[in-house]
Enzyme design. Structure first.
Site, PDB file in Angstrom:
ATOM      1  N   GLU A 261     101.658  -9.902  41.154  1.00 33.00           N
ATOM      2  CA  GLU A 261     100.263 -10.172  40.865  1.00 33.00           C
ATOM      3  C   GLU A 261      99.333  -9.451  41.896  1.00 33.00           C
ATOM      4  OE1 GLU A 261      99.864 -14.078  40.593  1.00 33.00           O
ATOM      5  OE2 GLU A 261     101.379 -14.496  38.738  1.00 33.00           O
ATOM      6  N   HIS A 285      96.843 -15.646  36.046  1.00 31.60           N
ATOM      7  CA  HIS A 285      97.126 -16.756  36.796  1.00 31.60           C
ATOM      8  C   HIS A 285      96.115 -17.683  36.843  1.00 31.60           C
ATOM      9  CE1 HIS A 285     100.286 -18.107  40.062  1.00 31.60           C
ATOM     10  NE2 HIS A 285      99.581 -19.087  39.732  1.00 31.60           N
TER      11      HIS A 285
HETATM   12  P1  NAI Z   1     107.052 -30.155  39.637  1.00 28.72           P
HETATM   13  O1  NAI Z   1     107.685 -29.994  40.863  1.00 28.72           O
HETATM   14  O2  NAI Z   1     106.333 -31.479  39.737  1.00 28.72           O
HETATM   15  O3  NAI Z   1     108.281 -30.081  38.556  1.00 28.72           O
HETATM   16  C1  NAI Z   1     109.263 -28.986  38.748  1.00 28.72           C
HETATM   17  C2  NAI Z   1     110.235 -29.550  37.649  1.00 28.72           C
HETATM   18  O4  NAI Z   1     111.230 -28.632  37.756  1.00 28.72           O
HETATM   19  C3  NAI Z   1     110.946 -30.512  38.383  1.00 28.72           C
HETATM   20  O5  NAI Z   1     111.070 -31.832  37.697  1.00 28.72           O
HETATM   21  C4  NAI Z   1     112.334 -30.091  38.850  1.00 28.72           C
HETATM   22  O6  NAI Z   1     113.595 -31.107  38.747  1.00 28.72           O
HETATM   23  C5  NAI Z   1     112.561 -29.054  37.706  1.00 28.72           C
HETATM   24  N1  NAI Z   1     113.305 -28.014  38.106  1.00 28.72           N
HETATM   25  C6  NAI Z   1     113.581 -27.360  39.471  1.00 28.72           C
HETATM   26  N2  NAI Z   1     114.491 -26.559  39.186  1.00 28.72           N
HETATM   27  C7  NAI Z   1     115.007 -26.513  37.701  1.00 28.72           C
HETATM   28  C8  NAI Z   1     115.957 -25.854  36.971  1.00 28.72           C
HETATM   29  N3  NAI Z   1     116.756 -24.714  37.602  1.00 28.72           N
HETATM   30  N4  NAI Z   1     116.044 -26.033  35.768  1.00 28.72           N
HETATM   31  C9  NAI Z   1     115.379 -27.034  35.094  1.00 28.72           C
HETATM   32  N5  NAI Z   1     114.450 -27.720  35.938  1.00 28.72           N
HETATM   33  C10 NAI Z   1     114.244 -27.376  37.018  1.00 28.72           C
HETATM   34  O7  NAI Z   1     106.156 -28.968  39.779  1.00 28.72           O
HETATM   35  P2  NAI Z   1     104.692 -28.863  38.789  1.00 28.72           P
HETATM   36  O8  NAI Z   1     103.574 -29.303  39.781  1.00 28.72           O
HETATM   37  O9  NAI Z   1     104.941 -29.499  37.504  1.00 28.72           O
HETATM   38  O10 NAI Z   1     104.698 -27.131  38.716  1.00 28.72           O
HETATM   39  C11 NAI Z   1     105.579 -26.616  37.801  1.00 28.72           C
HETATM   40  C12 NAI Z   1     105.406 -24.929  38.192  1.00 28.72           C
HETATM   41  O11 NAI Z   1     103.849 -24.603  37.768  1.00 28.72           O
HETATM   42  C13 NAI Z   1     105.442 -24.348  39.405  1.00 28.72           C
HETATM   43  O12 NAI Z   1     106.328 -23.301  39.475  1.00 28.72           O
HETATM   44  C14 NAI Z   1     104.192 -24.095  39.875  1.00 28.72           C
HETATM   45  O13 NAI Z   1     104.211 -23.250  40.929  1.00 28.72           O
HETATM   46  C15 NAI Z   1     103.603 -23.700  38.810  1.00 28.72           C
HETATM   47  N6  NAI Z   1     101.900 -23.831  38.774  1.00 28.72           N
HETATM   48  C16 NAI Z   1     101.398 -22.678  37.849  1.00 28.72           C
HETATM   49  C17 NAI Z   1     100.014 -22.866  37.756  1.00 28.72           C
HETATM   50  C18 NAI Z   1      99.102 -21.828  37.480  1.00 28.72           C
HETATM   51  O14 NAI Z   1      97.880 -21.605  37.714  1.00 28.72           O
HETATM   52  N7  NAI Z   1      99.715 -21.118  36.376  1.00 28.72           N
HETATM   53  C19 NAI Z   1      99.104 -23.960  38.716  1.00 28.72           C
HETATM   54  C20 NAI Z   1     100.033 -25.022  39.235  1.00 28.72           C
HETATM   55  C21 NAI Z   1     101.600 -24.905  39.430  1.00 28.72           C
END
Ligand code: NAI
Length: 402
Positions: A261, A285
């Site tokens: 990015e 993003h």
């Molecule tokens: P979180 O940590 O609350 O949830 C992530 C989930 O993924 C957890 O339940 C975990 O057990 C699961 N997980 C981990 N590895 C896995 C795998 N190999 N297979 C299946 N499940 C798996 O995180 P949150 O806050 O929900 O964020 C999720 C994603 O969103 C992150 O990558 C974060 O960087 C991204 N994000 C993107 C934003 C954007 O502007 N597009 C803004 C905020 C977050």
């Protein structure tokens, strides 16, 4: 907290200043970042520092930052901060990892409808003067199945919203998760992929998730399904996705995050194999970028800083052991940050008993190199306990809180 001073850089939302001032903190706020030398010169006399992503705090910065108690990262990521160096100096760091959860979930829902109705294409055509009133390839989402991969903070919110739209929600997560509403867990990624009309990715970036949606997984998705990725760019193999879209295996995609990015906004520097494909929505993003998220971030970090100052609570710290001791009326609280070596608790307890004080509650938690201790005593110690703790060779910080 009358004497406490906070310096907030990078135009942090004013809600943070208001909150801290209401707690008695003197706040100075700048709309820009400062380089390390300028920051160190400006920081003298401040106890709290607030930054966003542009201010870099190196190991050398923490070695020189005298009197700094805590750093608030008013953002999600903390890569710009030398966290271990901060721990070694007894400086707690807080961020706001979940303030934009809802913003991401709402954008994902908007994209699902846009993909289902091919709204992106209609908008482009109308701007070119083309009136195409067609229903072919346009669908309702009600009754369709969405597979959520990664059912954490964002994924589970998407599950709730999707169900409210009448969708059937299945999810796959490596951890066992309590399903919201009628959402259903699937035991493997492939099980989830093969059933779904829509697949939305919400996993973190880890060695396991890197490239987890490659050629095999994309081809396991139903013919005519849609992929949404607002997680991390490394999760999807972009070339394989581009191929699956061009060959019509997938009917569309909405991609907010990319393997590479641009570091800053640019008017012509972004290139991707996904550009100019039909029914593909590309966004820079912005999943978490809303005014509401900024307010939430300002509030969440200001509250965390204030709870650390007043009560020693580190429940949301990214570099300290997470400790939250319940408030006991009449108790007098003392905080100690120390190097994680044997015998510190013994020495601290000796100091307390020498002051004829009784320990009402005590919590000690350690990280690799540092330990964090909160103690409630039955009488005010008038600085004596803290002064004695500061004489211990392994003490980094000792403060009487109330
Ligand atoms: P979180 O940590 O609350 O949830 C992530 C989930 O993924 C957890 O339940 C975990 O057990 C699961 N997980 C981990 N590895 C896995 C795998 N190999 N297979 C299946 N499940 C798996 O995180 P949150 O806050 O929900 O964020 C999720 C994603 O969103 C992150 O990558 C974060 O960087 C991204 N994000 C993107 C934003 C954007 O502007 N597009 C803004 C905020 C977050």
């Amino acid at each position: 907290m009358k004497a406490v001073k906070a310096l907030l850089l990078e135009n942090i939302h004013p809600v943070a200043q208001t909150y801290l001032e209401n707690q008695g903190v003197h706040v100075e706020r700048l709309d820009k970042s400062l380089d390390e030398a300028a920051l160190l010169a400006r920081l003298e006399g401040f106890h709290l520092l607030g930054i966003r992503s542009k201010t870099h705090l190196s190991e050398a910065f923490f070695e020189k930052a005298q009197g700094l108690l805590a750093v608030g990262a008013f953002c999600i990521g903390t890569n710009q901060i030398a966290l271990e160096a901060a721990s070694r100096r007894g400086i707690a760091v807080f961020n706001a990892p979940f303030s934009n959860t809802r913003s991401v979930a709402e954008m994902v829902m908007a994209e699902i409808i846009m993909l289902a109705r091919r709204l992106g294409e209609r908008v482009i055509q109308m701007n070119k003067g083309q009136w195409r009133k067609v229903s072919t390839g346009a669908h309702e989402v009600r009754g369709k199945t969405i597979a959520i991969v990664g059912y954490g903070h964002i994924g589970s919110q998407v599950g709730v919203l999707a169900e409210a739209f009448g969708m059937r929600v299945i999810f796959y997560d490596i951890a066992t998760k309590l399903p919201m509403g009628n959402n259903q867990a699937k035991s493997s990624l492939l099980d989830a992929l093969t059933e779904a009309h829509y697949v939305s990715l919400h996993v973190p970036e880890t060695p396991l998730t890197k490239g987890m949606m490659g050629h095999t997984q994309l081809r396991a998705m139903r013919q005519g399904a849609y992929l949404i990725n607002a997680s991390r760019g490394s999760v999807v193999d972009i070339e394989s996705l581009s191929q699956a879209l061009k060959e019509g295996h997938l009917a569309g995609a909405a991609i907010d995050v990319f393997p590479e990015e641009p570091a800053a906004n640019t008017s012509d520097g972004f290139v991707s194999p996904l550009q100019n494909l039909p029914n593909v929505i590309l966004t820079p993003h912005i999943g978490g970028s809303t005014d509401e998220a900024q307010v939430n971030i300002g509030t969440e970090v200001a509250v965390a800083l204030s709870k650390y100052l007043q009560f020693g609570c580190t429940a949301t710290s990214v570099n300290f052991p997470q400790v939250d001791l319940a408030f006991t009326p009449g108790a007098h609280r003392v905080l100690n940050v120390h190097k994680n070596v044997p015998g510190v608790l013994r020495d601290v307890n000796r100091i307390v008993s020498e002051q004829q004080a009784n320990i009402l509650a005590q919590v000690l938690a350690t990280h690799a190199e540092m330990g964090y201790l909160l103690m409630d005593l039955d009488k005010p110690v008038n600085g004596n306990v803290c002064d004695a703790m500061k004489q211990l060779p392994d003490t980094l910080v000792a403060r009487a809180l109330y």
